[in-house]
Design a protein around this motif. Structure first.
Motif, mmCIF file in Angstrom:
data_model
loop_
_atom_site.group_PDB
_atom_site.id
_atom_site.type_symbol
_atom_site.label_atom_id
_atom_site.label_comp_id
_atom_site.label_asym_id
_atom_site.label_seq_id
_atom_site.Cartn_x
_atom_site.Cartn_y
_atom_site.Cartn_z
ATOM 1 N N ARG A 1 -1.080 1.730 2.008
ATOM 2 C CA ARG A 1 -1.050 0.125 1.440
ATOM 3 C C ARG A 1 -2.518 -0.451 0.780
ATOM 4 N NH1 ARG A 1 4.404 -1.312 0.833
ATOM 5 N NH2 ARG A 1 5.439 -0.870 2.573
ATOM 6 N N GLY A 2 -2.555 -0.928 -0.382
ATOM 7 C CA GLY A 2 -3.887 -1.363 -0.879
ATOM 8 C C GLY A 2 -4.021 -2.810 -0.668
ATOM 9 N N GLY A 3 -4.947 -3.371 -1.356
ATOM 10 C CA GLY A 3 -5.184 -4.693 -1.422
ATOM 11 C C GLY A 3 -5.065 -5.527 -2.657
ATOM 12 N N GLY A 4 -4.058 -5.219 -3.333
ATOM 13 C CA GLY A 4 -3.807 -5.723 -4.766
ATOM 14 C C GLY A 4 -3.201 -7.005 -4.752
ATOM 15 N N ARG A 5 -2.770 -7.611 -5.943
ATOM 16 C CA ARG A 5 -2.399 -9.084 -6.127
ATOM 17 C C ARG A 5 -1.130 -9.437 -5.740
ATOM 18 N NH1 ARG A 5 -6.023 -11.707 -8.879
ATOM 19 N NH2 ARG A 5 -7.645 -10.581 -10.117
ATOM 20 N N GLN A 6 -0.071 -8.355 -5.617
ATOM 21 C CA GLN A 6 1.523 -8.571 -5.104
ATOM 22 C C GLN A 6 1.521 -8.768 -3.753
ATOM 23 O OE1 GLN A 6 4.372 -9.317 -6.974
ATOM 24 N NE2 GLN A 6 4.709 -9.956 -4.903
ATOM 25 N N TRP B 1 5.955 11.349 -7.406
ATOM 26 C CA TRP B 1 5.613 10.131 -5.946
ATOM 27 C C TRP B 1 4.284 9.840 -6.161
ATOM 28 C CZ3 TRP B 1 7.198 6.116 -3.858
ATOM 29 C CH2 TRP B 1 6.718 5.845 -2.755
ATOM 30 N N SER B 2 3.275 10.900 -6.259
ATOM 31 C CA SER B 2 1.971 10.422 -6.035
ATOM 32 C C SER B 2 1.497 9.401 -7.063
ATOM 33 C CB SER B 2 1.104 12.026 -6.198
ATOM 34 O OG SER B 2 1.269 12.406 -7.497
ATOM 35 N N ARG B 3 2.009 9.475 -8.361
ATOM 36 C CA ARG B 3 1.576 8.610 -9.416
ATOM 37 C C ARG B 3 2.047 7.116 -9.015
ATOM 38 N NH1 ARG B 3 2.902 9.254 -15.772
ATOM 39 N NH2 ARG B 3 1.095 8.278 -16.385
ATOM 40 N N PHE B 4 3.245 6.999 -8.452
ATOM 41 C CA PHE B 4 3.892 5.758 -7.914
ATOM 42 C C PHE B 4 3.209 5.308 -6.795
ATOM 43 C CE2 PHE B 4 7.018 6.403 -11.277
ATOM 44 C CZ PHE B 4 7.579 4.914 -11.533
ATOM 45 N N GLN B 5 2.975 6.137 -5.827
ATOM 46 C CA GLN B 5 2.153 5.596 -4.777
ATOM 47 C C GLN B 5 0.599 5.091 -5.076
ATOM 48 O OE1 GLN B 5 2.756 5.773 -1.150
ATOM 49 N NE2 GLN B 5 1.207 4.601 -1.383
ATOM 50 N N ARG B 6 0.044 5.796 -6.058
ATOM 51 C CA ARG B 6 -1.192 5.018 -6.504
ATOM 52 C C ARG B 6 -0.752 3.780 -6.916
ATOM 53 N NH1 ARG B 6 -1.947 10.479 -8.582
ATOM 54 N NH2 ARG B 6 -1.547 9.778 -10.458
ATOM 55 N N ALA B 7 0.068 3.518 -7.650
ATOM 56 C CA ALA B 7 0.367 2.107 -8.314
ATOM 57 C C ALA B 7 0.814 1.247 -7.358
ATOM 58 C CB ALA B 7 1.557 2.398 -9.422
ATOM 59 N N PHE B 8 1.468 1.649 -6.258
ATOM 60 C CA PHE B 8 1.902 0.599 -5.290
ATOM 61 C C PHE B 8 0.561 0.249 -4.506
ATOM 62 C CE2 PHE B 8 6.369 2.534 -5.557
ATOM 63 C CZ PHE B 8 6.875 1.644 -5.985
ATOM 64 N N THR B 9 -0.287 1.069 -4.210
ATOM 65 C CA THR B 9 -1.446 1.022 -3.384
ATOM 66 C C THR B 9 -2.334 -0.151 -4.093
ATOM 67 O OG1 THR B 9 -1.534 3.191 -2.441
ATOM 68 C CG2 THR B 9 -3.516 1.697 -2.304
ATOM 69 N N ALA B 10 -2.291 0.106 -5.658
ATOM 70 C CA ALA B 10 -2.996 -0.968 -6.221
ATOM 71 C C ALA B 10 -2.513 -2.307 -6.591
ATOM 72 C CB ALA B 10 -3.326 -0.311 -7.757
ATOM 73 N N ILE C 1 1.723 1.403 -14.336
ATOM 74 C CA ILE C 1 1.539 2.777 -14.860
ATOM 75 C C ILE C 1 1.418 2.704 -16.429
ATOM 76 C CG2 ILE C 1 2.516 5.220 -15.096
ATOM 77 C CD1 ILE C 1 3.526 4.634 -12.443
ATOM 78 N N ALA C 2 2.359 1.851 -16.853
ATOM 79 C CA ALA C 2 2.155 1.786 -18.520
ATOM 80 C C ALA C 2 0.741 1.109 -18.746
ATOM 81 C CB ALA C 2 3.151 0.954 -19.196
ATOM 82 N N GLY C 3 0.279 0.294 -18.182
ATOM 83 C CA GLY C 3 -1.178 0.012 -18.440
ATOM 84 C C GLY C 3 -1.866 1.002 -18.502
ATOM 85 N N ASP C 4 -2.285 1.913 -17.463
ATOM 86 C CA ASP C 4 -3.026 3.066 -17.145
ATOM 87 C C ASP C 4 -2.803 3.930 -18.395
ATOM 88 O OD1 ASP C 4 -3.797 2.363 -14.678
ATOM 89 O OD2 ASP C 4 -2.450 3.385 -13.713
ATOM 90 N N ILE C 5 -1.605 4.106 -18.856
ATOM 91 C CA ILE C 5 -1.201 5.227 -20.312
ATOM 92 C C ILE C 5 -1.954 4.386 -21.334
ATOM 93 C CG2 ILE C 5 0.585 5.841 -21.740
ATOM 94 C CD1 ILE C 5 2.313 6.251 -19.106
ATOM 95 N N LEU C 6 -1.716 3.081 -21.393
ATOM 96 C CA LEU C 6 -2.335 2.544 -22.745
ATOM 97 C C LEU C 6 -3.899 2.545 -22.825
ATOM 98 C CD1 LEU C 6 0.281 -0.120 -23.346
ATOM 99 C CD2 LEU C 6 -0.245 1.460 -24.846
ATOM 100 N N ARG C 7 -4.372 2.304 -21.599
ATOM 101 C CA ARG C 7 -5.984 2.102 -21.432
ATOM 102 C C ARG C 7 -6.571 3.729 -21.807
ATOM 103 N NH1 ARG C 7 -8.103 -1.146 -16.388
ATOM 104 N NH2 ARG C 7 -6.569 0.127 -15.400
#
Length: 555
Positions: free
Chosen positions: A164-169, A143-152, A542-548
């Protein structure tokens, strides 16, 4: 409607690669990029945005459908009509299930993907889902990994918080509020269910539905590929249907696709990533020779890599509606069904970006436990102050309201596989609905919980159940009703699953191959306690994080 035209004119202009010059020609020169992403839906758009951060990456998104700028697509309230047409949808017929019924499963064929087949509910799921995955041996997807993604990713109307973050979605809340929905919420609150504007949490909760819309129009692809998100190193090729992955041995080197003018081949210097969704990603793998050897031989496909899990573990919800007649509260059916009122509603939407067209069929969303003794929510309940004629959500001619329920996280498993090597060979789709005692018992309990709420005040005095009606009482009748008259919600996952014995490893690499990954809802091992749009977008991020990270480490 002029307001909508102006909106479309300001939206994303799609950047295309050159297309073949003559019908039937195969063109390869100039179509060399670093990354090829197959699918421009929620996951593919988020992944393209992530990879495009590095200006040295050349990224190509291949999308089988067209632009997402048509008003019919942009208006969230049009998802039923849009999902019924071939312009935005591909339909696959299921095998007959227990009652002999055959259904058409819809998948998006447009830039924005299967959010077109669905409403725009943005419900993340929660921590309990990932605890279940970890217990099943799936590591690194907590969950912590998904939470970071959602926040972004998110930019929620309630504002930035620790969650809650300030992302584009953009995530907006269904509006305007109405009397019937407020009565429904009051009935749930009187049963001890928390009310709020944020559906995050481990407990039972209810709120006006969070929606992935911006200024009253649906947006996922535009959030990550349009407007200020556009980058010259990320290009999109529309009306481009991936036929097969190209291999050198077991190493993915590119994609062969079909266009209106012929066949085109694209080369990937680094990787190919499938973001085509739970239906299309496993079919593309099998057409390309990755899958069960016996199945591929029977379908006339040369084996490239043995991966027998491809196309299995198909998880899909099976829910149903409860139709209601409103007795003593203002009704809203006249808004979507009367021509003059509908026109006024759309003009108001064009000017103010509010009203019924600004959101889809769900006005209120609740996450509940089917039994008060269950420690965590295991069902989802949606409400709209509009009566519908059937499970597809088309407005009916009488005033009323609709409650719809989904049992969460089904354990029943289906499958989808190719029957031949061509794009137009129909797949063999086996739903597997309600094939376990767990799912049968949960469905019956969820239906009973809905009726408990309907019988509670203040809602009991305001509405009367019209469908399925008082004759549906015992467990057998409930299950028959759900199979005969229920719906899926287009929430399928699992056909390229993570985990032991799955299709991909914990970094989304396809077993038995090199430079090939899957990053969409098909990798989720089971359904979450939310809908699929939010976790699909998170998987792409998350896939983008993995590839980077892989690039940084020189892999």
């Amino acid at each position: 409607m002029q307001g909508l035209s102006r909106l479309a004119g300001k939206a994303m202009k799609v950047r295309r690669l050159p297309i073949p010059s003559a019908y039937g020609a195969v063109v390869s020169s100039g179509n060399v990029v670093d990354y090829i992403i197959v699918g421009g839906g929620a996951a593919g758009s988020a992944l393209a945005h992530q990879l495009g951060v590095n200006p040295q990456n050349r990224v190509l998104v291949i999308e089988a459908g067209g632009s997402d700028l048509a008003p019919r697509h942009l208006l969230p309230a049009n998802f039923v009509q849009a999902s019924g047409g071939s312009q935005f949808m591909k339909q696959s017929a299921s095998q007959p299930f227990a009652t002999g019924r055959v259904e058409q499963w819809r998948t998006g064929r447009v830039l924005d993907g299967s959010t077109t087949a669905n409403g725009t509910v943005w419900n993340r799921g929660g921590e309990v889902d990932h605890e279940t995955w970890e217990a099943a041996g799936i590591t690194g997807w907590n969950w912590s990994r998904f939470q970071r993604a959602f926040t972004a990713i998110e930019r929620h109307a309630v504002g930035a918080t620790a969650l809650r973050g300030g992302g584009r979605q953009a995530v907006e809340v269904a509006s305007p509020r109405d009397a019937a929905s407020d009565l429904w919420i009051d009935a749930l609150v009187r049963q001890g269910i928390d009310r709020g504007e944020d559906l995050n949490g481990r407990h039972e909760r209810v709120a006006y539905a969070p929606l992935s819309v911006l200024n009253g129009t649906r947006t996922t692809a535009r959030a990550f590929l349009g407007g200020h998100a556009r980058r010259p190193n990320v290009r999109v090729r529309l009306h481009c249907k991936a036929r097969r992955i190209l291999f050198d041995g077991t190493t993915a080197t590119g994609v062969e696709a079909k266009t209106a003018r012929g066949t085109v081949r694209f080369t990937a210097r680094r990787e190919v990533i499938l973001c085509a969704g739970t239906i299309e990603s496993p079919l593309l793998l099998e057409r390309s020779g990755v899958g069960d050897p016996e199945l591929l031989t029977a379908a006339g496909v040369h084996l490239v890599a043995t991966n027998p899990a491809v196309g299995g573990n198909l998880r899909q919800r099976r829910g149903a509606i409860v139709a209601l007649r409103l007795n003593s509260v203002p009704r809203r059916n006249q808004e979507p069904t009367t021509s003059a009122a509908r026109l006024r509603s759309r003009v108001r939407h064009a000017l103010r970006r509010s009203g019924a067209p600004a959101h889809d069929g769900a006005t209120v969303l609740a996450v509940l436990s089917s039994d008060r003794r269950v420690p965590s929510p295991d069902m989802e309940l949606l409400f709209t102050p509009v009566s519908v004629s059937d499970h597809d959500g088309a407005p009916a001619g009488t005033d009323g309201a609709t409650a719809a329920f989904y049992p969460q996280s089904p354990t029943s498993v289906g499958s989808i596989h190719i029957t031949g090597p061509a794009l137009n060979d129909p797949p063999r789709l086996v739903p597997g609905y309600l094939s376990t005692d767990h799912d049968k018992n949960l469905t019956v309990a969820a239906f009973a919980r809905v009726r408990e709420i309907l019988a509670s005040e203040p809602f009991a005095s305001a509405a009367t159940e019209t469908l399925p009606g008082p004759e549906v009482v015992d467990a057998a009748d409930v299950l028959q009703y759900v199979l005969d008259h229920g719906f899926t919600g287009n929430h399928e996952v699992g056909t390229c699953t993570l985990g032991p014995g799955g299709v991909v490893d914990d970094e989304l690499r396809v077993h038995g191959t090199h430079r090939l990954r899957v990053a969409d809802a098909s990798v989720l091992p089971m359904l979450t306690t939310g809908s699929t749009a939010a976790p699909s977008t998170a998987v792409g991020w998350i896939a983008g994080d993995i590839l980077r990270n892989a690039n940084t480490q020189g892999r």
